[in-house]
Design a protein around this motif. Structure first.
Motif, PDB file in Angstrom:
ATOM      1  N   UNK A   1       0.838  -1.205   0.000  1.00 47.16           N
ATOM      2  CA  UNK A   1       0.000   0.000   0.000  1.00 47.16           C
ATOM      3  C   UNK A   1       0.876   1.259   0.000  1.00 47.16           C
ATOM      4  N   UNK A   2       0.339   2.362  -0.462  1.00 43.70           N
ATOM      5  CA  UNK A   2       1.126   3.573  -0.625  1.00 43.70           C
ATOM      6  C   UNK A   2       1.538   4.149   0.714  1.00 43.70           C
ATOM      7  N   UNK A   3       2.520   5.041   0.661  1.00 43.19           N
ATOM      8  CA  UNK A   3       3.026   5.656   1.879  1.00 43.19           C
ATOM      9  C   UNK A   3       1.999   6.588   2.504  1.00 43.19           C
ATOM     10  N   UNK A   4       2.132   6.778   3.807  1.00 43.63           N
ATOM     11  CA  UNK A   4       1.267   7.706   4.519  1.00 43.63           C
ATOM     12  C   UNK A   4       1.654   9.142   4.183  1.00 43.63           C
ATOM     13  N   UNK A   5       0.765  10.109   4.461  1.00 42.88           N
ATOM     14  CA  UNK A   5       1.087  11.506   4.173  1.00 42.88           C
ATOM     15  C   UNK A   5       2.090  12.112   5.136  1.00 42.88           C
ATOM     16  N   UNK A   6       2.468  11.374   6.190  1.00 43.77           N
ATOM     17  CA  UNK A   6       3.381  11.879   7.203  1.00 43.77           C
ATOM     18  C   UNK A   6       4.616  11.004   7.257  1.00 43.77           C
ATOM     19  N   UNK A   7       5.786  11.625   7.339  1.00 37.44           N
ATOM     20  CA  UNK A   7       7.015  10.876   7.522  1.00 37.44           C
ATOM     21  C   UNK A   7       7.159  10.544   8.999  1.00 37.44           C
ATOM     22  N   UNK A   8       7.350   9.255   9.318  1.00 34.69           N
ATOM     23  CA  UNK A   8       7.455   8.873  10.719  1.00 34.69           C
ATOM     24  C   UNK A   8       7.803   7.407  10.868  1.00 34.69           C
ATOM     25  N   UNK A   9       8.017   6.951  12.092  1.00 31.70           N
ATOM     26  CA  UNK A   9       8.457   5.568  12.329  1.00 31.70           C
ATOM     27  C   UNK A   9       7.432   4.507  11.966  1.00 31.70           C
ATOM     28  N   UNK A  10       6.175   4.885  11.761  1.00 33.46           N
ATOM     29  CA  UNK A  10       5.158   3.903  11.378  1.00 33.46           C
ATOM     30  C   UNK A  10       4.907   3.883   9.871  1.00 33.46           C
ATOM     31  N   UNK A  11       5.801   4.470   9.101  1.00 36.41           N
ATOM     32  CA  UNK A  11       5.663   4.408   7.640  1.00 36.41           C
ATOM     33  C   UNK A  11       5.604   2.946   7.206  1.00 36.41           C
ATOM     34  N   UNK A  12       4.675   2.629   6.307  1.00 35.55           N
ATOM     35  CA  UNK A  12       4.503   1.267   5.847  1.00 35.55           C
ATOM     36  C   UNK A  12       3.429   0.503   6.590  1.00 35.55           C
ATOM     37  N   UNK A  13       2.947   1.067   7.708  1.00 26.10           N
ATOM     38  CA  UNK A  13       1.861   0.447   8.466  1.00 26.10           C
ATOM     39  C   UNK A  13       0.533   0.989   7.957  1.00 26.10           C
ATOM     40  N   UNK A  14      -0.394   0.111   7.626  1.00 21.31           N
ATOM     41  CA  UNK A  14      -1.705   0.517   7.122  1.00 21.31           C
ATOM     42  C   UNK A  14      -2.781   0.146   8.133  1.00 21.31           C
ATOM     43  N   UNK A  15      -3.638   1.100   8.434  1.00 17.83           N
ATOM     44  CA  UNK A  15      -4.685   0.914   9.431  1.00 17.83           C
ATOM     45  C   UNK A  15      -6.042   1.102   8.779  1.00 17.83           C
ATOM     46  N   UNK A  16      -6.921   0.113   8.933  1.00 25.24           N
ATOM     47  CA  UNK A  16      -8.321   0.264   8.542  1.00 25.24           C
ATOM     48  C   UNK A  16      -9.083   0.748   9.766  1.00 25.24           C
ATOM     49  N   UNK A 349      -8.706  26.407   4.826  1.00 29.66           N
ATOM     50  CA  UNK A 349      -7.857  25.621   5.711  1.00 29.66           C
ATOM     51  C   UNK A 349      -8.543  25.474   7.062  1.00 29.66           C
ATOM     52  N   UNK A 350      -8.060  24.548   7.864  1.00 30.22           N
ATOM     53  CA  UNK A 350      -8.522  24.406   9.242  1.00 30.22           C
ATOM     54  C   UNK A 350      -7.334  24.489  10.183  1.00 30.22           C
ATOM     55  N   UNK A 351      -7.576  24.987  11.368  1.00 32.95           N
ATOM     56  CA  UNK A 351      -6.557  24.977  12.415  1.00 32.95           C
ATOM     57  C   UNK A 351      -6.718  23.693  13.219  1.00 32.95           C
ATOM     58  N   UNK A 352      -5.635  22.947  13.390  1.00 35.79           N
ATOM     59  CA  UNK A 352      -5.665  21.691  14.126  1.00 35.79           C
ATOM     60  C   UNK A 352      -4.505  21.657  15.118  1.00 35.79           C
ATOM     61  N   UNK A 353      -4.530  20.657  15.988  1.00 38.18           N
ATOM     62  CA  UNK A 353      -3.492  20.520  16.996  1.00 38.18           C
ATOM     63  C   UNK A 353      -2.321  19.729  16.416  1.00 38.18           C
ATOM     64  N   UNK A 354      -1.102  20.158  16.737  1.00 39.61           N
ATOM     65  CA  UNK A 354       0.089  19.489  16.242  1.00 39.61           C
ATOM     66  C   UNK A 354       0.368  18.186  16.970  1.00 39.61           C
ATOM     67  N   UNK A 355       1.390  17.490  16.510  1.00 38.20           N
ATOM     68  CA  UNK A 355       1.783  16.209  17.097  1.00 38.20           C
ATOM     69  C   UNK A 355       2.707  16.464  18.288  1.00 38.20           C
ATOM     70  N   UNK A 356       2.323  16.016  19.503  1.00 44.09           N
ATOM     71  CA  UNK A 356       3.176  16.261  20.668  1.00 44.09           C
ATOM     72  C   UNK A 356       4.405  15.372  20.723  1.00 44.09           C
ATOM     73  N   UNK A 357       4.483  14.355  19.858  1.00 45.10           N
ATOM     74  CA  UNK A 357       5.641  13.454  19.850  1.00 45.10           C
ATOM     75  C   UNK A 357       6.619  13.933  18.780  1.00 45.10           C
ATOM     76  N   UNK A 358       7.799  14.327  19.202  1.00 43.62           N
ATOM     77  CA  UNK A 358       8.814  14.840  18.291  1.00 43.62           C
ATOM     78  C   UNK A 358       9.925  13.800  18.130  1.00 43.62           C
ATOM     79  N   UNK A 359      10.451  13.697  16.910  1.00 41.36           N
ATOM     80  CA  UNK A 359      11.523  12.754  16.629  1.00 41.36           C
ATOM     81  C   UNK A 359      12.730  13.485  16.065  1.00 41.36           C
ATOM     82  N   UNK A 360      13.904  12.978  16.403  1.00 40.80           N
ATOM     83  CA  UNK A 360      15.117  13.586  15.882  1.00 40.80           C
ATOM     84  C   UNK A 360      15.373  13.261  14.431  1.00 40.80           C
ATOM     85  N   UNK A 361      14.844  12.148  13.947  1.00 41.34           N
ATOM     86  CA  UNK A 361      15.158  11.683  12.597  1.00 41.34           C
ATOM     87  C   UNK A 361      14.071  11.972  11.567  1.00 41.34           C
ATOM     88  N   UNK A 362      12.956  12.534  12.003  1.00 40.96           N
ATOM     89  CA  UNK A 362      11.848  12.791  11.078  1.00 40.96           C
ATOM     90  C   UNK A 362      11.435  14.258  11.148  1.00 40.96           C
TER      91      UNK A 362
END
Length: 389
Positions: A1-16, A349-362
């Motif tokens: 399945x295609x990549x997610x719209x976000x770069x992160x450690x769960x890339x490649x994981x698909x959730x229904x 556009x909409x205003x939304x809350x950011x991701x509280x988990x930050x990564x050094x590599x992404x």
């Protein structure tokens, strides 16, 4: 399945994602923010119930948009033969199935854990419900308000001596969504070594009980029944809101060293020398008297003045911010916790809350994808399935 719209450690994981309203969608929003691809499977015609919950802007539910960005949408009737085949094809490609129906609903559709684990042995089946899959209340419905009340949380929330109060946000749903994420991540970690799926069973009431660790364990061991506490901590003093010349601030001087610093900053260096204020335990026994003494000193200056003074002295403190002030807080902005979605076709556009988990590599996602319209991604999802047959 295609990549997610976000770069992160769960890339490649698909959730229904079959979940709706808040607990499940909050979990899948969090997982999407970590790089998973989330395909939201909705009821044709109406979609997620949250699409009908306000407030609304230009006909769109802000409630829905706030927890469903970075997701795709396809509308499927799981009782329709054609749509069922599409869903089965998606299941064959998915890593995780998320649902928050009452126990038994998915079984009646022939899509329960016992059946799916045989057909899809690597699938992680994550279910959130009010009371879980066991116990005498397992088949009963629940909402956030119900579990806040049943867990005892409302009984300790509010002003001292006052009536029980619901927390200002839906903590019953949000804690369940958070624990659901933890369960899914643990199951993914285990599957990496075993190649086997897992059932993740999360109950909203259980999660609220887990968050009641201090009052429940304290009562169970002492027999002292807690009640509403206002802003006070159950055992640490000073640790609450105090009135100043123009408003209020919170101070958390959680040990004797910080209390000595606080006393000095307030021009009351003698306070720690008094027997009744000499330790955390003593201050707790004289909390009302200490509150009076501290507010008398704090009343001489404004909240902003005191925050500057106390912060410089290394004393944990802060203002009681309103929502509009939170949005403008430079620390919140610096951590990218307030985001604007990418523009829709009409430029909005909409205003939304950011991701509280930050990564050094992404890299952080600066423009999350806006919440999908109902069935928006049908063609691209069906095309993807066709190319992978």
């Amino acid at each position: 399945m295609q990549n997610a719209p976000v770069s992160g450690p769960l890339e490649g994981v698909t959730i229904l994602d079959l979940s709706r309203v808040l607990a499940g969608p909050f979990a899948t929003m969090t997982l999407a923010g970590l790089g998973a691809r989330v395909i939201k499977v909705e009821v044709p015609g109406t979609g997620d119930d949250a699409r009908a919950i306000g407030p609304f802007q230009d006909g769109r539910s802000l409630y829905f948009e706030g927890i469903n960005f970075n997701k795709e949408s396809i509308a499927l009737d799981l009782k329709d033969e054609t749509d069922r085949k599409t869903f089965e094809a998606l299941l064959a490609k998915a890593d995780v199935l998320v649902e928050n129906f009452r126990p038994g609903v998915m079984d009646r559709l022939g899509l329960g854990w016992d059946e799916l684990k045989e057909r899809h042995p690597k699938l992680i089946y994550a279910a959130a419900s009010g009371f879980g899959r066991s116990g005498p209340a397992s088949d009963q419905p629940a909402y956030d308000l119900i579990v806040q009340a049943m867990s005892g949380m409302m009984s300790i929330t509010g002003e001292r001596g006052g009536a029980p109060v619901r927390a200002g946000v839906s903590v019953g749903d949000l804690t369940a969504g958070t624990y659901l994420c933890l369960g899914i991540l643990a199951a993914l970690f285990r599957r990496a070594s075993t190649c086997r799926g897992e059932l993740v069973d999360v109950a909203m009431l259980d999660c609220q009980i887990a968050f009641m660790e201090e009052p429940l364990t304290s009562y169970a061991n002492t027999g002292v029944l807690p009640g509403p506490r206002g802003t006070r901590h159950p055992s640490i003093v000073p640790f609450q809101a105090y009135r100043t010349k123009d408003s209020q601030l919170v101070i958390a001087a959680g040990n004797d060293q910080l209390f000595a610093k606080l006393a000095g900053a307030l021009g009351k260096p003698e306070l720690p020398e008094l027997e009744k204020f000499s330790s955390v335990r003593k201050r707790f026994e004289h909390v009302d008297e200490l509150e009076t003494v501290l507010e008398e000193a704090l009343s001489e200056r404004t909240t902003d003045d005191w925050i500057a003074e106390l912060t410089a002295a290394g004393i944990p403190c802060g203002p009681i911010a309103t929502v509009d002030q939170v949005l403008e807080n430079p620390q919140v902005r610096a951590r990218n916790m307030i985001r604007q979605t990418a523009p829709r076709q009409d430029g909005s556009r909409s205003t939304v809350i950011g991701n509280p988990i930050k990564f050094g590599s992404y890299p952080e996602q600066m423009e999350p994808l806006p919440a999908p319209q109902l069935d928006q991604h049908r063609e691209s999802i069906l095309a993807m399935l066709a190319t992978q047959e």
